[in-house]
Design a protein around this motif. Structure first.
Motif, short mmCIF file in Angstrom:
data_model
loop_
_atom_site.label_atom_id
_atom_site.label_comp_id
_atom_site.label_asym_id
_atom_site.label_seq_id
_atom_site.Cartn_x
_atom_site.Cartn_y
_atom_site.Cartn_z
N TYR A 27 0.81 -1.21 0.00
CA TYR A 27 0.00 0.00 0.00
C TYR A 27 0.85 1.26 0.00
O TYR A 27 1.93 1.29 0.56
N ASP A 28 0.29 2.31 -0.62
CA ASP A 28 0.98 3.60 -0.56
C ASP A 28 0.58 4.33 0.73
O ASP A 28 -0.10 3.76 1.59
N GLU A 29 0.98 5.58 0.86
CA GLU A 29 0.77 6.32 2.11
C GLU A 29 -0.72 6.44 2.44
O GLU A 29 -1.10 6.61 3.59
N GLU A 30 -1.55 6.40 1.41
CA GLU A 30 -2.98 6.55 1.62
C GLU A 30 -3.70 5.21 1.76
O GLU A 30 -4.93 5.17 1.82
N GLY A 31 -2.94 4.13 1.77
CA GLY A 31 -3.56 2.81 1.91
C GLY A 31 -4.07 2.24 0.62
O GLY A 31 -4.72 1.20 0.61
N ILE A 32 -3.78 2.93 -0.48
CA ILE A 32 -4.19 2.44 -1.79
C ILE A 32 -3.18 1.40 -2.25
O ILE A 32 -1.97 1.59 -2.13
N SER A 33 -3.69 0.31 -2.77
CA SER A 33 -2.83 -0.80 -3.14
C SER A 33 -2.09 -0.57 -4.45
O SER A 33 -2.52 0.20 -5.31
N GLN A 34 -0.98 -1.29 -4.58
CA GLN A 34 -0.24 -1.29 -5.83
C GLN A 34 0.56 -2.58 -5.91
O GLN A 34 0.87 -3.19 -4.89
N SER A 35 0.89 -2.95 -7.13
CA SER A 35 1.76 -4.11 -7.30
C SER A 35 3.20 -3.67 -7.07
O SER A 35 3.68 -2.71 -7.68
N ILE A 36 3.89 -4.41 -6.21
CA ILE A 36 5.29 -4.08 -5.95
C ILE A 36 6.23 -4.88 -6.85
O ILE A 36 7.44 -4.77 -6.76
N LEU A 37 5.66 -5.68 -7.74
CA LEU A 37 6.51 -6.44 -8.67
C LEU A 37 7.20 -5.51 -9.65
O LEU A 37 8.37 -5.69 -9.98
#
Ligand code: F3S
Length: 81
Positions: A27-37
């Motif tokens: 998650y980013d600072e706002e808790g929004i998800s993202q792929s870390i791949l």
């Protein structure tokens, strides 16, 4: 063979994907998800060992924000970041 990314516009920061597949989703600072791949570009093949967990996250996301494709996402201009 699958690729994955998160649609950050529709993610509601529910947190299910990171629980289902912490090796791929964070998650980013706002808790929004993202792929870390691949910095959420959706262009890196998901490692075989993570595929089941990615599909679990895909099924579980309440806002259908986990995107899964058999093609790298940069080939689709409508879904790229
Ligand atoms: Fe967002 Fe769906 Fe994950 S709402 S935090 S992408 S499970």
């Amino acid at each position: 063979r699958i690729y994955t990314m998160v649609d950050k516009e529709t993610c509601i920061a529910c947190g299910v994907c990171g629980a289902a597949c912490p090796d791929v989703f964070d998650y980013d600072e706002e808790g929004i998800s993202q792929s870390i791949l691949d910095n959420n570009s959706g262009d890196m093949l998901v490692p075989t060992s993570f595929i089941d967990d990615v599909l679990d996250a895909y099924d579980a996301c309440p806002s259908e924000s986990i995107k899964v494709s058999k093609q790298p996402f940069h080939s689709n201009p409508n879904i790229s970041e």
